[in-house]
Design a protein around this motif. Structure first.
Motif, PDB file in Angstrom:
ATOM      1  N   UNK A  45     -30.881   5.731 -57.154  1.00  0.00           N
ATOM      2  CA  UNK A  45     -29.658   4.927 -57.233  1.00  0.00           C
ATOM      3  C   UNK A  45     -29.114   4.629 -55.844  1.00  0.00           C
ATOM      4  N   UNK A  46     -29.147   5.637 -54.980  1.00  0.00           N
ATOM      5  CA  UNK A  46     -28.692   5.435 -53.600  1.00  0.00           C
ATOM      6  C   UNK A  46     -29.622   4.482 -52.869  1.00  0.00           C
ATOM      7  N   UNK A  47     -30.913   4.590 -53.128  1.00  0.00           N
ATOM      8  CA  UNK A  47     -31.885   3.688 -52.504  1.00  0.00           C
ATOM      9  C   UNK A  47     -31.593   2.244 -52.885  1.00  0.00           C
ATOM     10  N   UNK A  48     -31.383   1.997 -54.183  1.00  0.00           N
ATOM     11  CA  UNK A  48     -31.089   0.639 -54.639  1.00  0.00           C
ATOM     12  C   UNK A  48     -29.791   0.118 -54.035  1.00  0.00           C
ATOM     13  N   UNK A  49     -28.822   0.982 -53.936  1.00  0.00           N
ATOM     14  CA  UNK A  49     -27.543   0.594 -53.338  1.00  0.00           C
ATOM     15  C   UNK A  49     -27.723   0.261 -51.866  1.00  0.00           C
ATOM     16  N   UNK A  50     -28.444   1.104 -51.147  1.00  0.00           N
ATOM     17  CA  UNK A  50     -28.668   0.865 -49.722  1.00  0.00           C
ATOM     18  C   UNK A  50     -29.438  -0.416 -49.460  1.00  0.00           C
ATOM     19  N   UNK A  67     -36.998   3.816 -44.723  1.00  0.00           N
ATOM     20  CA  UNK A  67     -36.993   4.965 -45.630  1.00  0.00           C
ATOM     21  C   UNK A  67     -36.652   4.549 -47.050  1.00  0.00           C
ATOM     22  N   UNK A  68     -35.631   3.718 -47.209  1.00  0.00           N
ATOM     23  CA  UNK A  68     -35.228   3.317 -48.556  1.00  0.00           C
ATOM     24  C   UNK A  68     -36.279   2.427 -49.211  1.00  0.00           C
TER      25      UNK A  68
END
Length: 511
Positions: A5-10, A95-96
């Motif tokens: 979820x954080x990856x998609x947000x970033x 990274x993301x």
């Protein structure tokens, strides 16, 4: 490592609505149908993506055509500057984006990071290329004439990419196409749509920052998009990466309208293991080539052609190495092998094993589908090894799975014939410390593949060299060397600076 979820947000693609509102940059409308993206890692749904309609396709193609009128006249070094900024943006998101590649496609996290690094590398290559789009000058046979050639952009370049390299292959094409003055329309694999949206968001942000037309880079996700592209005369070049079966359809459709295609299709790659090989190094190359990305690379090692004098010893080393493989979540960097992309791929794996056994294959490392909490997606399988004959029908085919075939040989000439004795011609390798063998393998009488290596495996291409293969691999070239010429049209120019009209070949035409 961030959670998904954080990856998609970033990456700027996470919305409150489970269906992505893709907007004009990649052409889907609010009323479009949706496609669910599931991770092969754990079987969980990541998100729903809106699919482009035929109307969306028309909108995007028209925007791309308008953007081309601007972009083709924008100086090439300035186009290179845009690509340089894209490379910098990829560095920020490495990274993301690498994590998303690993989770949505299923390859190891290190391979996900490596794929984004390939994107960065091709951007660096393209930046330099933007000042090196050289033509030639030739001496004219006519007095007071100058003759030269130059290269011009073609227009809209369509890129149809596969799931196994969901971001790198697009970047190979896009970075080169953009510095050459083309605009791009991308249809990513429907199995990895989020990777496509993430990349489009990154490059669209760079274009917007520089006040560039948004139609320079476009994304269309939809089942009908490929067919529309293949039959559209407004798209002079289609770069297709995928199976030989679909490549035949793409090639025929594009050629029928006199368009051009860059085809990067199937591989059935072999490593010849000489009796003069460094066996420890050969084991590492063979195992990585066979099980890396769970055998889902077009350059994966499918066949080992082993000299009879070392056959048993090498086979035993290989079996021992396979016993040490760790299969599981690819985001856990302790694991060597992740999942296949989906259940359909698992079924093809099982079918290939069954067919091999019916043809007489002797499995020295048995395959099978893994079950249990750690393998809940149903996409995890055991890498396996089988002793076969090269003429077996299943050996002649490309199976996108970690199945490795062992074949015995006596002479180098026999080994090269076995290596070449398949319909595909992508990558090949020989492991030998014998200089004569190495040179023979690389000679015109040696490997018939587009890539031929000595003392390295079949997978792991660098962007500096042109990538592609012969025969049923399609003959296309992407990435480095002079592959840029495939994205441009050649024009020969002659200038007469005399006060008379002199015809070529001394032809006389007096009035």
């Amino acid at each position: 490592m961030n959670n998904i979820s954080t990856v998609l947000k970033n990456l700027g693609i996470l919305k409150l609505n489970p269906a992505f509102s893709t907007g004009s940059n990649w052409g889907a409308t609010s009323g479009a149908k949706t496609l669910d993206s599931f991770s092969p890692v754990d079987g969980k749904k990541i998100a729903s993506v809106q699919l482009a309609t035929d109307e969306d396709y028309e909108t995007v193609i028209k925007k791309a055509a308008d953007a081309f009128l601007f972009w083709r006249n924008f100086p090439a070094p300035k186009r290179g500057e845009i690509v340089r900024q894209f490379g910098e943006a990829l560095r920020m998101h490495k990274e993301d984006l690498g994590t998303l590649v690993s989770y949505e496609m299923g390859k190891s996290l290190q391979e996900g990071f490596g794929e984004v690094q390939e994107m960065i590398d091709i951007c660096d290559f393209a930046v330099g290329l933007s000042r090196q789009l050289y033509g030639l000058t030739m001496h004219s046979e006519r007095p007071n004439h100058r003759m030269y050639e130059q290269w011009h952009p073609m227009g809209i370049v369509a890129i149809i990419s596969a799931f196994n390299f969901p971001v790198a292959v697009w970047s190979w094409n896009t970075a080169l196409a953009l510095v050459c003055g083309n605009v791009c329309v991308w249809k990513p694999s429907s199995k990895t749509p989020l990777c496509g949206i993430a990349c489009q968001h990154i490059i669209a942000t760079v274009l917007k920052k520089n006040n560039m037309p948004e139609g320079i880079s476009n994304l269309l996700i939809g089942n009908s998009v490929g067919n529309l592209i293949n039959n559209d005369k407004r798209v002079p070049l289609v770069s297709f990466t995928g199976s030989t079966r679909i490549g035949r359809v793409v090639s025929a459709s594009v050629a029928s309208r006199f368009g051009r295609s860059i085809l990067e299709l199937g591989g059935n790659n072999a490593i010849i293991i000489s009796k003069d090989a460094d066996l420890e190094m050969s084991i590492i190359g063979a195992v990585f080539g066979a099980v890396g990305t769970a055998g889902q690379r077009c350059t994966s090692t499918r066949r080992l052609i082993i000299h009879e004098d070392i056959y048993e010893a090498f086979k035993n080393k290989l079996v021992k190495a396979y016993g040490q493989l760790r299969i599981g979540d690819p985001l856990d960097q302790h694991n060597h092998v992740g999942p296949l992309i989906d259940i359909a791929a698992v079924e093809m794996y099982s079918h290939a094993i069954d067919k091999g056994k019916k043809e007489g294959a002797n499995f020295v490392v048995e395959g099978g589908i893994l079950s249990g909490d750690a393998y809940q997606s149903g996409c995890y399988v055991k890498p396996c090894i089988a002793e076969v004959e090269n003429h077996y029908e299943i050996v002649q085919e490309e199976t996108f799975a970690p199945i490795l075939y062992l074949i015995k040989y006596k002479t180098l000439a026999e080994a090269i014939a076995l290596q070449n004795g398949v319909p595909q011609g992508l990558s090949s390798a020989i492991m030998t410390l014998n200089l004569r063998e190495a040179e023979q393998f690389l000679s015109a009488a040696g490997s018939d593949c587009g890539i031929a290596n000595v003392n390295i495996g079949t997978s792991g291409a660098e962007i500096g060299g042109a990538f592609g293969g012969e025969k049923e691999t399609g003959g296309g070239r992407e990435s480095g060397s002079d592959a840029w010429k495939g994205y441009m049209r050649r024009q020969t120019n002659t200038i007469n600076y005399s006060n008379t009209l002199t015809l070529a070949q001394a032809v006389k035409f007096d009035l």
